[in-house]
Write an enzyme that holds these catalytic residues in place. Sequence first.
Site, PDB file in Angstrom:
ATOM      1  N   SER A 158       0.838  -1.203   0.000  1.00  0.00           N
ATOM      2  CA  SER A 158       0.000   0.000   0.000  1.00  0.00           C
ATOM      3  C   SER A 158       0.879   1.262   0.000  1.00  0.00           C
ATOM      4  O   SER A 158       1.619   1.476  -0.950  1.00  0.00           O
ATOM      5  CB  SER A 158      -0.947  -0.044   1.201  1.00  0.00           C
ATOM      6  OG  SER A 158      -1.936   0.954   1.112  1.00  0.00           O
ATOM      7  N   ASP A 226     -10.289  -5.083  -4.296  1.00  0.00           N
ATOM      8  CA  ASP A 226      -9.722  -3.942  -3.567  1.00  0.00           C
ATOM      9  C   ASP A 226     -10.555  -2.690  -3.852  1.00  0.00           C
ATOM     10  O   ASP A 226     -10.689  -2.278  -5.004  1.00  0.00           O
ATOM     11  CB  ASP A 226      -8.277  -3.720  -4.000  1.00  0.00           C
ATOM     12  CG  ASP A 226      -7.509  -2.784  -3.078  1.00  0.00           C
ATOM     13  OD1 ASP A 226      -8.116  -1.866  -2.504  1.00  0.00           O
ATOM     14  OD2 ASP A 226      -6.282  -2.971  -2.937  1.00  0.00           O
ATOM     15  N   HIS A 254      -8.318  -4.827   0.135  1.00  0.00           N
ATOM     16  CA  HIS A 254      -7.068  -4.095   0.308  1.00  0.00           C
ATOM     17  C   HIS A 254      -6.283  -4.565   1.533  1.00  0.00           C
ATOM     18  O   HIS A 254      -5.056  -4.584   1.500  1.00  0.00           O
ATOM     19  CB  HIS A 254      -7.363  -2.596   0.439  1.00  0.00           C
ATOM     20  CG  HIS A 254      -6.132  -1.734   0.396  1.00  0.00           C
ATOM     21  ND1 HIS A 254      -5.416  -1.518  -0.769  1.00  0.00           N
ATOM     22  CD2 HIS A 254      -5.490  -1.034   1.370  1.00  0.00           C
ATOM     23  CE1 HIS A 254      -4.392  -0.726  -0.515  1.00  0.00           C
ATOM     24  NE2 HIS A 254      -4.409  -0.424   0.773  1.00  0.00           N
TER      25      HIS A 254
END
Length: 279
Positions: A158, A226, A254
């Site tokens: 991320s 996601d 996610h």
Amino acid sequence: MLATVLKILAALLVGYALVVFLAWRFQDRLAFPAPDAPLPPPGALGLAGGEVVTTTTSDGVTLRGWYIPPRPAPPSGQRAPGLLWFYGNMETVSGLASVFREFRPPGVGLLVLDYRGYGQSGGTPTEEGLYRDAEAAWALLSERADIDSTRIAVYGRSLGSAVALYVATEHRVRAVVLDSPFSSAKEMADRHYGIVPSALLRLRLDNLERAGRLEVPLLVIHGSDDRVAPMVMGRAVADTAPKGQLLVLQGAGHNDTYAMGGESYRTELHAFLSRHLEP
């Protein structure tokens, strides 16, 4: 009636202006929430042989984290490959102990530092600050006597994808792994804060630009479901890199790629790193 409508419009305009101002003023805090967390010795959380490490960045910020030695250890007289791990914006080193126990590759020395402002590290996070943190992490791992500095890979999840790509385009790494990467701060802002003019955005975090300059193999791991950084972003990062490949985790979002990927995640991660960290 007209006066009432004008008052409503004025109130809406003031409210919108306030929202825009707050988004501009606190965009660093939105991107880097900097959770606080204790940093016990890694051995206390099931990571035998690990140690708490401390380093100082070029601008004087103290960073703390973990170094976890390779298991199994390399043959006598040989140095092990290394892996720099950069986590997501709501994570900390100690909060990922179970992930390191399950997913760290065998035979590789692992270094993970809390970003400035995170965990027990000092300072306040900014984009430029994260890159200074990355430089300090690179120096700390590459200068260790037990690590072969010519065999270092980077991993970023991320937010950490931007930090990992920064290192990979500034230093000679062997390979890059990105979990749930986004394309750029602008595209993330357009998706989640579309009412705020993009001209006010100070952050760049441009993964597409850096991926295009990447000279080493890249593995992108992304969940098909996601909703934070959609898979189209991960696919774009993988496609932009000259040596990129994409592993899709069906049904993963996610923040559950480790849980949803499980054994297949671990197998692909270890195989990819093993191939590219060979002497």
